[in-house]
Design an enzyme around this catalytic site. Structure first.
Site, PDB file in Angstrom:
ATOM      1  N   HIS A  97      -0.999   0.376  -0.136  1.00  0.00           N
ATOM      2  CA  HIS A  97      -1.453  -0.919  -0.679  1.00  0.00           C
ATOM      3  C   HIS A  97      -0.544  -1.375  -1.810  1.00  0.00           C
ATOM      4  CE1 HIS A  97      -3.476   0.868  -4.285  1.00  0.00           C
ATOM      5  NE2 HIS A  97      -3.781   1.862  -3.477  1.00  0.00           N
ATOM      6  N   GLU A 121      -6.787  -3.190  -2.486  1.00  0.00           N
ATOM      7  CA  GLU A 121      -7.441  -1.924  -2.173  1.00  0.00           C
ATOM      8  C   GLU A 121      -8.299  -1.456  -3.336  1.00  0.00           C
ATOM      9  OE1 GLU A 121      -7.763   2.550  -2.108  1.00  0.00           O
ATOM     10  OE2 GLU A 121      -6.851   1.223  -3.590  1.00  0.00           O
ATOM     11  N   ASP A 164      -1.403  -3.503  -4.405  1.00  0.00           N
ATOM     12  CA  ASP A 164      -2.012  -3.801  -5.698  1.00  0.00           C
ATOM     13  C   ASP A 164      -2.181  -2.542  -6.536  1.00  0.00           C
ATOM     14  OD1 ASP A 164      -4.035  -3.075  -3.726  1.00  0.00           O
ATOM     15  OD2 ASP A 164      -5.516  -3.447  -5.299  1.00  0.00           O
ATOM     16  N   ASP A 189       0.072   4.595  -7.916  1.00  0.00           N
ATOM     17  CA  ASP A 189      -1.007   4.302  -6.978  1.00  0.00           C
ATOM     18  C   ASP A 189      -1.072   2.782  -6.831  1.00  0.00           C
ATOM     19  OD1 ASP A 189      -3.384   4.114  -5.557  1.00  0.00           O
ATOM     20  OD2 ASP A 189      -4.662   4.585  -7.259  1.00  0.00           O
TER      21      ASP A 189
END
Length: 482
Positions: A76, A145, A78, A115
């Site tokens: 992802h 996400e 974001d 992340d």
């Protein structure tokens, strides 16, 4: 010289640094989405971009791999945007300030976004290199996400040919995740009313907590600033009468709040009792959290204003009742997998506005019925107090598959490269594999990634050496997927 210029693998870190230079917090993904499309255009790759900013990039198999089974690489775009109080940054407009500290890549005073920016960096480094052996690739990059897996939920995937998916969204090297909890976001809102009063205005703050990911660290007995401030205020009110002007804490529903702040109005004859009560409550919390969150502090500071709009007594009682009785933290442990949290919830965002008090929870469970049971308890409490609850971002659990050829190949590659067995685990945090498995029939998934510590907090740090080892793992897996 760029910060990551000398780090290996160079192209992975070069792309990661570019990504960190683009604002890409959840809900602010247009620029990073367009960056992904520009990359695909520059390298003459087929691409799709939907109305939600999700992106898919396609690449044919290399020579000799043209007819191999297609592999999906997924992550992802974001990130969770958290910062230290003294850091000046506008996450809507500014990039991150990266630096290297030993084996770690970090961002000054903010989350790093490993992340899941590292997934994009790995994918782009593979897609740009025509010398690497690999099957046909479908790179799926989702949005939002971190706020309920909204991109994966909205994404159309019927055009994909791949039935094997590498989800690069785990943060502990050597651990392959094969199932995860489902979850949802529950936003509880209570109506409040106000009146004007005079007195001595003070700011009361619970601070100094570690915070962390509400899925990965919910079991570590770390303090939740929203919950602890509710407790502090309730216990203060047993001895010191006060009214409340403002109350807020936390920034993300899926991040354990590190700080919560309240402004209270005291009668002029009651303020002398406040410092001793604050000191007593801080001492109690420090003792309770000495092994898990010893930095906890309770502070108070006199403010200048003396005439303010405060909650009526009935509204104040409702707010404190909610904070003291709402469920939070670990609710059930798994009876199938030792040490695994089954059900939990995290009050991550608290706000008091002119006519409304709200707390937003991240609810997680690997048992669907218990996810809804906990949510029903929140609903009952909220409606009992005259409020309403809104549920969003409801995503399913990712169920374990006994037969997984891809898992076995990854295990074999890991053993050959590093001469040790990887761990096969379930996780309490949510992953997009559950949603994607529901959209792609017979999908074989595995989730993994390099060591990335203290995600969702300004202490986040990505291991450079681990990033290189996982890079080698991905390349060797693709090479053997002929």
């Amino acid at each position: 010289m760029r910060v990551c210029e000398q780090l290996e693998p160079r192209r992975v870190f070069a792309y990661f640094e570019e990504i960190c230079g683009i604002p890409h917090g959840s809900g602010n993904t247009r620029e990073i989405s367009d960056y992904c499309v520009s990359f695909a255009k520059e390298h003459q790759l087929k691409w799709l971009q939907d109305e939600y900013n999700n992106v898919i990039i396609f690449k044919d198999g290399s020579k000799g791999y043209e007819n191999a089974e297609t592999i999906i690489i997924q992550g992802h775009m974001d990130m969770v945007c958290e910062k230290e109080n003294n850091v000046e940054i506008d996450f809507e407009k500014d990039g991150l300030d990266l630096y290297v500290e030993g084996d770690f890549l970090r961002a000054r005073g903010t989350t790093l976004g490993g992340d899941d920016g590292i997934a994009l960096a790995y994918a782009f480094a593979i897609l740009e290199d025509d010398t690497l052996p690999h099957p046909p690739l479908e790179v799926v990059i989702t949005v939002d996400e971190e706020i309920g897996m909204l991109g994966a939920e909205q994404m159309e995937l019927s055009m994909l040919k791949g039935r094997k998916l590498l989800n690069i969204d785990s943060d502990e090297e050597g651990i392959f995740l094969t199932s995860c909890a489902g979850g949802l976001q529950a936003d509880c809102k209570l109506p409040v009313s106000r009146e004007q009063k005079e007195g001595r205005l003070y700011e009361v703050k619970v601070t100094g907590l570690q915070g962390g990911h509400s899925g990965g660290e919910i079991h570590k007995e770390r303090g939740n600033a929203v919950v602890l401030l509710g407790r502090v205020l309730d216990e203060m009110r047993q001895e010191i009468p006060f009214s409340m002007e403002n109350l807020h804490g936390g920034l993300k529903d899926n991040a354990i709040p590190r700080e919560a702040v309240c402004t209270i109005l005291l009668p002029k004859n009651a303020e002398q009792e406040l410092p001793a009560k604050i000191a007593s409550l801080e001492e109690i919390l420090k003792k309770e959290y000495k092994g898990s969150d010893s930095g906890v502090e309770v502070k108070c500071e006199r403010l200048e204003r003396e005439t303010v709009e405060v909650l009526t007594d009935s509204s104040l009682i409702k707010v404190l009742f909610f904070l003291r009785t709402a469920p939070w933290g670990v609710q059930h442990m798994s009876t199938d997998i030792e040490g695994l949290v089954e059900t939990s919830l995290n009050p991550g965002i608290m706000k008091l506005e002119e006519q409304e008090f709200s707390v937003c929870f991240s609810v997680r469970s690997s048992v669907t019925s218990r996810k809804y049971e906990v949510t029903k308890r929140l609903e009952f409490l909220t409606e009992f107090l005259g409020g309403e609850i809104t549920v969003s971002g409801d995503y399913p659990a990712w169920e374990y598959k006994a037969e997984s050829p891809m898992r076995e190949l990854m295990r074999e590659v890991y053993c050959d490269l590093f001469q040790e067995e990887p761990k096969i685990q379930a996780i309490h945090a949510g992953l997009e594999c559950g949603i994607l498995s529901g959209k792609i029939e017979n999908l074989d998934c595995i989730s993994f990634g390099p060591n990335n510590f203290d995600i969702h907090t300004p202490k986040e740090r990505l291991s450079i050496s681990s990033t290189e080892r996982v890079w080698k793992l991905i390349l060797e897996f693709l090479k053997r997927s002929k």
